[in-house]
Write a protein that holds these residues in place. Structure first.
Motif, PDB file in Angstrom:
ATOM      1  N   THR A 184       0.838  -1.199   0.000  1.00  0.00           N
ATOM      2  CA  THR A 184       0.000   0.000   0.000  1.00  0.00           C
ATOM      3  C   THR A 184       0.877   1.255   0.000  1.00  0.00           C
ATOM      4  N   ALA A 185       0.282   2.350  -0.405  1.00  0.00           N
ATOM      5  CA  ALA A 185       0.998   3.633  -0.388  1.00  0.00           C
ATOM      6  C   ALA A 185       1.414   3.974   1.042  1.00  0.00           C
ATOM      7  N   SER A 186       0.577   3.667   2.010  1.00  0.00           N
ATOM      8  CA  SER A 186       0.932   3.977   3.404  1.00  0.00           C
ATOM      9  C   SER A 186       2.079   3.093   3.896  1.00  0.00           C
ATOM     10  N   GLN A 187       2.109   1.819   3.499  1.00  0.00           N
ATOM     11  CA  GLN A 187       3.250   0.960   3.855  1.00  0.00           C
ATOM     12  C   GLN A 187       4.528   1.500   3.213  1.00  0.00           C
ATOM     13  N   HIS A 188       4.409   1.958   1.978  1.00  0.00           N
ATOM     14  CA  HIS A 188       5.555   2.485   1.244  1.00  0.00           C
ATOM     15  C   HIS A 188       6.118   3.721   1.943  1.00  0.00           C
ATOM     16  N   ARG A 189       5.241   4.643   2.279  1.00  0.00           N
ATOM     17  CA  ARG A 189       5.700   5.863   2.971  1.00  0.00           C
ATOM     18  C   ARG A 189       6.286   5.524   4.340  1.00  0.00           C
ATOM     19  N   ASP A 190       5.640   4.599   5.027  1.00  0.00           N
ATOM     20  CA  ASP A 190       6.085   4.227   6.363  1.00  0.00           C
ATOM     21  C   ASP A 190       7.492   3.613   6.344  1.00  0.00           C
ATOM     22  N   ILE A 191       7.774   2.787   5.356  1.00  0.00           N
ATOM     23  CA  ILE A 191       9.104   2.168   5.304  1.00  0.00           C
ATOM     24  C   ILE A 191      10.177   3.238   5.073  1.00  0.00           C
ATOM     25  N   TRP A 192       9.819   4.273   4.302  1.00  0.00           N
ATOM     26  CA  TRP A 192      10.760   5.378   4.089  1.00  0.00           C
ATOM     27  C   TRP A 192      10.863   6.259   5.327  1.00  0.00           C
ATOM     28  N   ASP A 193       9.758   6.597   5.942  1.00  0.00           N
ATOM     29  CA  ASP A 193       9.756   7.553   7.057  1.00  0.00           C
ATOM     30  C   ASP A 193      10.233   6.966   8.381  1.00  0.00           C
ATOM     31  N   ARG A 194       9.935   5.699   8.614  1.00  0.00           N
ATOM     32  CA  ARG A 194      10.230   5.124   9.928  1.00  0.00           C
ATOM     33  C   ARG A 194      11.340   4.080   9.924  1.00  0.00           C
ATOM     34  N   TYR A 195      11.826   3.734   8.753  1.00  0.00           N
ATOM     35  CA  TYR A 195      12.876   2.715   8.693  1.00  0.00           C
ATOM     36  C   TYR A 195      14.078   3.228   7.903  1.00  0.00           C
ATOM     37  N   LEU A 196      13.873   3.549   6.649  1.00  0.00           N
ATOM     38  CA  LEU A 196      14.990   3.982   5.814  1.00  0.00           C
ATOM     39  C   LEU A 196      15.538   5.347   6.208  1.00  0.00           C
ATOM     40  N   ALA A 197      14.716   6.201   6.778  1.00  0.00           N
ATOM     41  CA  ALA A 197      15.181   7.525   7.218  1.00  0.00           C
ATOM     42  C   ALA A 197      16.309   7.411   8.241  1.00  0.00           C
ATOM     43  N   PHE A 198      16.372   6.298   8.947  1.00  0.00           N
ATOM     44  CA  PHE A 198      17.382   6.081   9.979  1.00  0.00           C
ATOM     45  C   PHE A 198      18.509   5.162   9.512  1.00  0.00           C
ATOM     46  N   ARG A 199      18.481   4.807   8.245  1.00  0.00           N
ATOM     47  CA  ARG A 199      19.500   3.937   7.649  1.00  0.00           C
ATOM     48  C   ARG A 199      19.927   4.538   6.311  1.00  0.00           C
ATOM     49  N   PRO A 200      20.686   5.624   6.343  1.00  0.00           N
ATOM     50  CA  PRO A 200      20.979   6.366   5.112  1.00  0.00           C
ATOM     51  C   PRO A 200      21.708   5.559   4.039  1.00  0.00           C
ATOM     52  N   GLU A 201      22.595   4.662   4.433  1.00  0.00           N
ATOM     53  CA  GLU A 201      23.298   3.865   3.421  1.00  0.00           C
ATOM     54  C   GLU A 201      22.329   2.927   2.707  1.00  0.00           C
ATOM     55  N   LEU A 202      21.468   2.290   3.467  1.00  0.00           N
ATOM     56  CA  LEU A 202      20.472   1.403   2.868  1.00  0.00           C
ATOM     57  C   LEU A 202      19.477   2.212   2.031  1.00  0.00           C
ATOM     58  N   ALA A 203      19.067   3.361   2.529  1.00  0.00           N
ATOM     59  CA  ALA A 203      18.148   4.221   1.783  1.00  0.00           C
ATOM     60  C   ALA A 203      18.752   4.606   0.437  1.00  0.00           C
ATOM     61  N   SER A 204      20.033   4.898   0.420  1.00  0.00           N
ATOM     62  CA  SER A 204      20.706   5.254  -0.819  1.00  0.00           C
ATOM     63  C   SER A 204      20.715   4.085  -1.801  1.00  0.00           C
ATOM     64  N   ARG A 205      20.937   2.885  -1.294  1.00  0.00           N
ATOM     65  CA  ARG A 205      20.920   1.700  -2.170  1.00  0.00           C
ATOM     66  C   ARG A 205      19.523   1.481  -2.752  1.00  0.00           C
ATOM     67  N   ILE A 206      18.500   1.628  -1.916  1.00  0.00           N
ATOM     68  CA  ILE A 206      17.122   1.454  -2.384  1.00  0.00           C
ATOM     69  C   ILE A 206      16.782   2.529  -3.403  1.00  0.00           C
ATOM     70  N   ARG A 207      17.155   3.745  -3.112  1.00  0.00           N
ATOM     71  CA  ARG A 207      16.891   4.861  -4.036  1.00  0.00           C
ATOM     72  C   ARG A 207      17.589   4.631  -5.368  1.00  0.00           C
ATOM     73  N   GLY A 208      18.731   3.956  -5.334  1.00  0.00           N
ATOM     74  CA  GLY A 208      19.453   3.630  -6.561  1.00  0.00           C
ATOM     75  C   GLY A 208      18.682   2.692  -7.477  1.00  0.00           C
ATOM     76  N   LEU A 209      17.742   1.967  -6.948  1.00  0.00           N
ATOM     77  CA  LEU A 209      16.911   1.083  -7.765  1.00  0.00           C
ATOM     78  C   LEU A 209      15.789   1.834  -8.469  1.00  0.00           C
ATOM     79  N   ALA A 210      15.439   2.999  -7.958  1.00  0.00           N
ATOM     80  CA  ALA A 210      14.294   3.747  -8.471  1.00  0.00           C
ATOM     81  C   ALA A 210      14.678   4.611  -9.674  1.00  0.00           C
ATOM     82  N   SER A 211      13.692   4.948 -10.460  1.00  0.00           N
ATOM     83  CA  SER A 211      13.880   5.837 -11.609  1.00  0.00           C
ATOM     84  C   SER A 211      14.262   7.227 -11.135  1.00  0.00           C
ATOM     85  N   GLN A 212      14.980   7.956 -11.962  1.00  0.00           N
ATOM     86  CA  GLN A 212      15.415   9.300 -11.603  1.00  0.00           C
ATOM     87  C   GLN A 212      14.241  10.231 -11.381  1.00  0.00           C
ATOM     88  N   ARG A 213      13.436  10.442 -12.401  1.00  0.00           N
ATOM     89  CA  ARG A 213      12.355  11.430 -12.329  1.00  0.00           C
ATOM     90  C   ARG A 213      11.045  10.859 -11.822  1.00  0.00           C
TER      91      ARG A 213
END
Length: 135
Positions: A57-86
């Motif tokens: 869900t969109a809420s699960q997606h936001r939650d994983i970014w806001d409450r999990y990845l926000a505190f794990r910047p290296e992992l967040a960067s790796r995940i963001r690397g999988l996503a499209s630029q724009r």
């Protein structure tokens, strides 16, 4: 386009887990089972508002970014690397529908966080039974 379970395993799930440094046969089997055999169970239950292969869900997606990845910047960067630029910047949730690797990575993180560090079951078909207790 038709994708077999083995193609999903070999071309999406395994490479994504390897990229995250989380690959093992049991984690691979768990995600494959969650994608093809258990959409009505637990964490990845089919929902009207669920997106992509794992019905996140969109809420699960936001939650994983806001409450999990926000505190794990290296992992967040790796995940963001999988996503499209724009596309990610314009509509992050669309990545769950159009980007199988990104969706798989988010699914894995949701599962990992829900398990609170508990190991995956050892038996190959046990993950589906375990998933039903996560909702």
């Amino acid at each position: 386009m038709y994708v077999t379970a083995e193609q999903l395993r070999e071309q999406v799930i395994r490479p994504t887990l390897e990229y995250l440094g989380a690959w093992n046969p049991v984690s691979e089997d768990f995600l494959l089972e969650a994608a093809i055999a258990a959409p009505e169970l637990g964490l990845f239950a089919a929902r009207k508002d669920g997106l992509g292969l794992f019905h996140i869900t969109a809420s699960q997606h936001r939650d994983i970014w806001d409450r999990y990845l926000a505190f794990r910047p290296e992992l967040a960067s790796r995940i963001r690397g999988l996503a499209s630029q724009r596309a990610f910047l314009n509509n992050p949730d669309s990545e769950l529908q159009t980007n199988l690797s990104y969706c798989t990575a988010i699914a894995w993180l949701l599962y990992q966080r829900s398990r609170s560090g508990s190991p995956l079951p050892v038996h190959q078909h046990e993950p589906v039974a375990q998933a039903s207790t996560l909702a």
